[in-house]
Design a protein around this motif. Structure first.
Motif, PDB file in Angstrom:
ATOM      1  N   UNK A 197      49.394 -15.916  26.838  1.00 48.92           N
ATOM      2  CA  UNK A 197      48.779 -16.781  27.835  1.00 48.92           C
ATOM      3  C   UNK A 197      49.584 -18.069  27.912  1.00 48.92           C
ATOM      4  N   UNK A 198      50.157 -18.347  29.072  1.00 48.18           N
ATOM      5  CA  UNK A 198      50.990 -19.531  29.236  1.00 48.18           C
ATOM      6  C   UNK A 198      50.564 -20.300  30.481  1.00 48.18           C
ATOM      7  N   UNK A 199      50.785 -21.598  30.460  1.00 51.42           N
ATOM      8  CA  UNK A 199      50.511 -22.423  31.636  1.00 51.42           C
ATOM      9  C   UNK A 199      49.080 -22.284  32.095  1.00 51.42           C
ATOM     10  N   UNK A 200      48.917 -21.885  33.350  1.00 48.08           N
ATOM     11  CA  UNK A 200      47.564 -21.705  33.882  1.00 48.08           C
ATOM     12  C   UNK A 200      47.056 -20.278  33.716  1.00 48.08           C
ATOM     13  N   UNK A 201      47.821 -19.437  33.012  1.00 43.07           N
ATOM     14  CA  UNK A 201      47.378 -18.078  32.720  1.00 43.07           C
ATOM     15  C   UNK A 201      47.492 -17.120  33.877  1.00 43.07           C
ATOM     16  N   UNK A 202      48.129 -17.533  34.968  1.00 43.65           N
ATOM     17  CA  UNK A 202      48.182 -16.691  36.152  1.00 43.65           C
ATOM     18  C   UNK A 202      49.569 -16.116  36.401  1.00 43.65           C
ATOM     19  N   UNK A 203      50.357 -15.987  35.320  1.00 45.18           N
ATOM     20  CA  UNK A 203      51.650 -15.337  35.407  1.00 45.18           C
ATOM     21  C   UNK A 203      51.488 -13.861  35.084  1.00 45.18           C
ATOM     22  N   UNK A 204      52.010 -12.992  35.940  1.00 49.00           N
ATOM     23  CA  UNK A 204      51.920 -11.561  35.702  1.00 49.00           C
ATOM     24  C   UNK A 204      53.046 -11.064  34.806  1.00 49.00           C
ATOM     25  N   UNK A 205      52.764 -10.005  34.047  1.00 48.70           N
ATOM     26  CA  UNK A 205      53.727  -9.438  33.115  1.00 48.70           C
ATOM     27  C   UNK A 205      53.637  -7.913  33.133  1.00 48.70           C
ATOM     28  N   UNK A 206      54.690  -7.240  32.649  1.00 50.24           N
ATOM     29  CA  UNK A 206      54.590  -5.787  32.459  1.00 50.24           C
ATOM     30  C   UNK A 206      53.622  -5.469  31.326  1.00 50.24           C
TER      31      UNK A 206
ATOM     32  N   UNK B 295      37.735 -17.960  28.029  1.00 52.77           N
ATOM     33  CA  UNK B 295      37.265 -16.650  28.499  1.00 52.77           C
ATOM     34  C   UNK B 295      38.156 -16.219  29.657  1.00 52.77           C
ATOM     35  N   UNK B 296      38.596 -14.979  29.634  1.00 50.83           N
ATOM     36  CA  UNK B 296      39.468 -14.436  30.678  1.00 50.83           C
ATOM     37  C   UNK B 296      38.769 -13.209  31.254  1.00 50.83           C
ATOM     38  N   UNK B 297      38.449 -13.261  32.544  1.00 49.44           N
ATOM     39  CA  UNK B 297      37.475 -12.336  33.118  1.00 49.44           C
ATOM     40  C   UNK B 297      37.968 -11.733  34.428  1.00 49.44           C
ATOM     41  N   UNK B 298      37.771 -10.433  34.570  1.00 52.94           N
ATOM     42  CA  UNK B 298      37.888  -9.786  35.877  1.00 52.94           C
ATOM     43  C   UNK B 298      36.495  -9.270  36.236  1.00 52.94           C
ATOM     44  N   UNK B 299      35.843  -9.869  37.234  1.00 50.73           N
ATOM     45  CA  UNK B 299      34.473  -9.468  37.564  1.00 50.73           C
ATOM     46  C   UNK B 299      34.339  -7.990  37.900  1.00 50.73           C
TER      47      UNK B 299
ATOM     48  N   UNK C 146      31.346 -12.947  39.496  1.00 48.38           N
ATOM     49  CA  UNK C 146      32.133 -14.096  39.062  1.00 48.38           C
ATOM     50  C   UNK C 146      31.222 -15.300  38.823  1.00 48.38           C
ATOM     51  N   UNK C 147      30.330 -15.552  39.763  1.00 49.51           N
ATOM     52  CA  UNK C 147      29.416 -16.696  39.628  1.00 49.51           C
ATOM     53  C   UNK C 147      28.469 -16.511  38.446  1.00 49.51           C
ATOM     54  N   UNK C 148      27.940 -15.299  38.279  1.00 49.91           N
ATOM     55  CA  UNK C 148      27.049 -15.012  37.159  1.00 49.91           C
ATOM     56  C   UNK C 148      27.739 -15.307  35.824  1.00 49.91           C
ATOM     57  N   UNK C 149      28.961 -14.775  35.669  1.00 50.35           N
ATOM     58  CA  UNK C 149      29.678 -14.925  34.403  1.00 50.35           C
ATOM     59  C   UNK C 149      30.068 -16.382  34.169  1.00 50.35           C
ATOM     60  N   UNK C 150      30.600 -17.025  35.191  1.00 46.87           N
ATOM     61  CA  UNK C 150      31.031 -18.418  35.041  1.00 46.87           C
ATOM     62  C   UNK C 150      29.847 -19.318  34.685  1.00 46.87           C
ATOM     63  N   UNK C 151      28.741 -19.155  35.377  1.00 48.66           N
ATOM     64  CA  UNK C 151      27.576 -20.000  35.107  1.00 48.66           C
ATOM     65  C   UNK C 151      27.022 -19.751  33.705  1.00 48.66           C
TER      66      UNK C 151
ATOM     67  N   UNK D  36      38.879 -18.545  32.830  1.00 49.79           N
ATOM     68  CA  UNK D  36      39.874 -18.103  33.807  1.00 49.79           C
ATOM     69  C   UNK D  36      39.406 -16.768  34.361  1.00 49.79           C
ATOM     70  N   UNK D  37      39.173 -16.714  35.683  1.00 46.09           N
ATOM     71  CA  UNK D  37      38.762 -15.466  36.308  1.00 46.09           C
ATOM     72  C   UNK D  37      39.674 -15.154  37.491  1.00 46.09           C
ATOM     73  N   UNK D  38      39.669 -13.878  37.866  1.00 46.01           N
ATOM     74  CA  UNK D  38      40.509 -13.481  38.991  1.00 46.01           C
ATOM     75  C   UNK D  38      40.082 -14.173  40.279  1.00 46.01           C
ATOM     76  N   UNK D  39      38.800 -14.291  40.502  1.00 45.55           N
ATOM     77  CA  UNK D  39      38.320 -14.746  41.800  1.00 45.55           C
ATOM     78  C   UNK D  39      38.249 -16.259  41.938  1.00 45.55           C
ATOM     79  N   UNK D  40      38.036 -16.987  40.850  1.00 46.26           N
ATOM     80  CA  UNK D  40      37.909 -18.436  40.994  1.00 46.26           C
ATOM     81  C   UNK D  40      38.894 -19.224  40.140  1.00 46.26           C
TER      82      UNK D  40
END
Length: 268
Positions: A232-241, A83-87, A53-58, A70-74
């Motif tokens: 992608x809505x709001x802060x992007x942290x809404x889950x969907x099917x 950028x939307x990332x799952x480390x 996560x840190x590598x990609x964000x930096x 937007x990443x899962x961890x931070x």
């Protein structure tokens, strides 16, 4: 955004996924153990997740400082170009030393995923797509399978504890009754890449987040398959099917996900 700017981001995403994969492999099956934190029941995060996560964000902040992340961890927020990332997608497998995880990196412009990269570092398979340019695995063009009947389909039915066990078991029953072979590998990003590569015929799950699926959904679309929209809505942290599959299976899998009582067509 110009085509040249998108091309630069595509090349950057490919390189970054490979760098992240190298970090993952340095941590994978370490003889001295791996620091694991429980975020919740069967919801793990490891030192490798945080390092990647840190590598990609930096790297993104250094190369493209005006882009959102937007990443899962931070976490993060949605912006016009983000950028939307799952480390590590499939941390449960990774933490247990199971070879079933991937790095997922997507770039979205004005709500439309333009770049998707999924890297499986164990087998060194790099799945890439750019909107309108096709999908490729290690340089070879991918196409979804031609499967159009449930009786011939292999479908991954993903599960997390955000879904009730009774609903998940009911979905599995409907898929099995319709004739599907059901699998569960534990990584949505990797599962979607398998659909794009034509190795399985569909992926369904009742609740996922953008970082799990944006890259993989683009892979499926660019490989000629069907994928439900994932806005992608709001802060992007809404889950969907999520439903992604061959075009011939789209209606039948939707019926299974909706809990249709009528038996699905099983054409020979």
């Amino acid at each position: 955004m110009s085509d040249a700017a998108l091309s630069a981001r595509y090349d950057f995403a490919v390189s970054l996924a490979q760098q992240a994969g190298a970090v993952a492999m340095r941590h994978f099956r370490r003889s001295d153990g791996l620091r694991i934190i429980e975020k919740g029941p069967q919801d793990l995060v490891t030192a490798a997740d945080h390092a990647i996560d840190a590598l990609i964000r930096n790297a993104i902040q250094s190369r493209f400082p005006d882009d959102g992340i937007l990443t899962e961890e931070s976490g993060g927020d949605i912006s016009a170009q983000v950028w939307v990332v799952d480390p590590i997608d499939g941390t449960g497998n990774f933490a247990r030393g199971i070879a079933g995880f991937a790095i997922s990196i997507a770039f979205s412009l004005n709500g439309d995923t333009r770049i998707g990269v999924v890297f499986d570092p164990v087998v060194e398979e790099l799945f890439v797509a750019r909107r309108g340019h096709g999908a490729f695995c290690n340089g070879e063009r991918m196409r979804v399978s031609t499967t159009a009947t449930m009786g011939r389909a292999a479908v991954e039915a993903g599960y997390s504890r955000r879904t009730s066990s009774s609903d998940y078991l009911a979905l599995m029953a409907r898929l099995l009754d319709a004739g599907c072979e059901c699998v569960q590998f534990g990584s949505a990003a990797r599962g979607l890449a398998q659909v794009a590569a034509g190795r399985i015929d569909g992926y369904v799950e009742a609740h996922l987040f953008a970082w799990d699926v944006l890259a993989g959904l683009l892979l499926v679309e660019e490989a000629g398959g069907y994928a439900d929209p994932f806005p992608l809505e709001g802060n992007g942290q809404k889950g969907l099917p999520v439903r992604a599959c061959t075009r011939g299976l789209a209606r039948q899998l939707q019926e299974a996900m909706n809990g249709a009582s009528d038996r699905l067509d099983k054409m020979s």
